[in-house]
Design a protein around this motif. Sequence first.
Motif, short mmCIF file in Angstrom:
data_model
loop_
_atom_site.label_atom_id
_atom_site.label_comp_id
_atom_site.label_asym_id
_atom_site.label_seq_id
_atom_site.Cartn_x
_atom_site.Cartn_y
_atom_site.Cartn_z
N GLU A 252 -42.56 105.40 -81.97
CA GLU A 252 -42.96 106.82 -81.92
C GLU A 252 -41.75 107.72 -81.73
N SER B 133 -44.20 100.22 -79.10
CA SER B 133 -44.88 101.33 -79.79
C SER B 133 -44.28 102.66 -79.37
N LYS B 134 -43.83 102.76 -78.13
CA LYS B 134 -43.17 104.00 -77.69
C LYS B 134 -41.87 104.21 -78.48
N GLU C 171 -39.48 107.89 -84.73
CA GLU C 171 -40.06 108.69 -85.80
C GLU C 171 -39.82 110.18 -85.52
#
Length: 526
Positions: A225, A221-222, A228
Amino acid sequence: MGLIEEIERRRTFAVISHPDAGKTTLTEKLLLFGGAIHIAGAVKSNKIKKTATSDWMEIEKQRGISVATSVMGFDYNGYKINILDTPGHQDFAEDTFRTLTAVDSVIIVVDVAKGVEAQTRKLMNVCRMRNTPVIVFVNKLDRLGNDPFDLLDEIESELNIKVRPLSWPINQGDRFKGVYNIFQHKLDLYTPNKQVVTESVAFDDVNSPELESYIGEEDASKLREDLELVEGVYPEFDVERYLAGEVAPVFFGSALNNFGVKELLDCFVQIAPSPRPVQTQERLVKPEEEAFSGFVFKIHANMDPNHRSCIAFVKVCSGKFERNVNYKHVRHNKMLKFSSPTAFMAQKKETVDEAFPGDIVGLPDNGGTFKIGDTLTGGEVMHFKGLPSFSPEMFKYIENDDPMKTKQLNKGIEQLMDEGVAQLFTNQFNGRKIIGTVGQLQFEVIQYRLLHEYNAQCRWEPIGLYKACWIESDDAEALEMFKKRKYQYMAVDKDGRDVFLADSRYILDMAQSDFPKIRFHFSSEF
Ligand code: G4P
């Protein structure tokens, strides 16, 4: 293969960094990929920095070996790669600056923990003078360091160039898991001590739940992120802007662990420029022109007292260089041919019959034939630009310590200056000779070499100088007036140009404000 194909497959570059960031390690890994060397540890010869200031004899010993690593050529996937080595010790920074005039691009290594350091900044300034395309390799991700976004901000502001990450690290230090390769849309996974990318998975969509199975939930998930944010903050990578020296693509990895190096190399050969047109005083020279031309950017003397010999390093700028063909030495206005030019493949020197733009040929010189900046051509009179001397930082009077050997001393000084070891200024007021250097080591090198190669003895005497700068003016009267007023501080360089010797910052500032018609230059090319 025709001339055009030979040019297009050449990549001539230098790896630069602040000492200890990992330049040697990265260079070595690049050579391993090219099959140029087979074992790690082979490129230690130019690692002279650790001996610091005192033991320069050790340095010279190593310098003898380092001629072999001055240029490291190898073939990789059809490309001919020439890596130009630069001395690690900052006292030889001037050598590095000159080498940068002979490359078509550079790879800058930055330590993830230390960020941008002093020497990196200086070297980048030299790259900027020629808009040299730059790729950044952030090294030592196997250690804990800066947050990558902070580091990229630092690179942008400290090196004054836009950046564009083409890979992105997944964690750092003990928890470093690898990188997402933005350039090739791959996930490159890292296992400590494996010395290779352990697994490389094509991965177009990082939003796929498969990501978790490779790097775990938290890091997945890091990474999403981060990526993005990367896409939001940094514009799409534009090769043209890279080639113009405006944007530096950035890779992350660990040279020691050979992680991220092949990916860097694969991208490098694709995007880095082949030899580019070069400016001479007379005109722009294109590599694909038929007539050969090139310039001397480095002279390497051997230290054998019985046999003074040098190798002049010539960067081929256009056409084809051939053995035993007559070329014009423009400064001497003489035709010369070379029976044993050498090329540098891997760590071997070998005689070559031909060389193409981007290549470096070594020309043996036993009699002071060459000096830095000399031009060789097929016959045309032209002078390559872009090999400036920089205003030195340390100064000493050089005095003759053996009056019987004045001639030898003068000859020695002249030749060492031609080699670019340091700069000579002759004070117009008292006729004394002043040597300017960028580091203390050069004074020791000069004294030793004068004794051993020229049988001449010198001693140093202190002089309190802050800066030497070249001066000029469009107004001849104003220039004369300045020289009269400052007569004690006026000198000429080895080419007879006017140099002002400022003994303090205050004096220099005052001179600049009191004489607005005079231009003060801190490099010899203006
Ligand atoms: P330089 O040419 O830029 O001066 O740097 P060099 O490659 O010599 O590297 C400096 C030190 O950093 C060396 O350690 C080298 O092993 C280490 N190093 C290089 N890349 C990495 C990396 O990716 N990760 C880590 N953790 N270390 C790295 P040294 O102990 O000073 O020298 P040595 O005894 O290993 O040769």
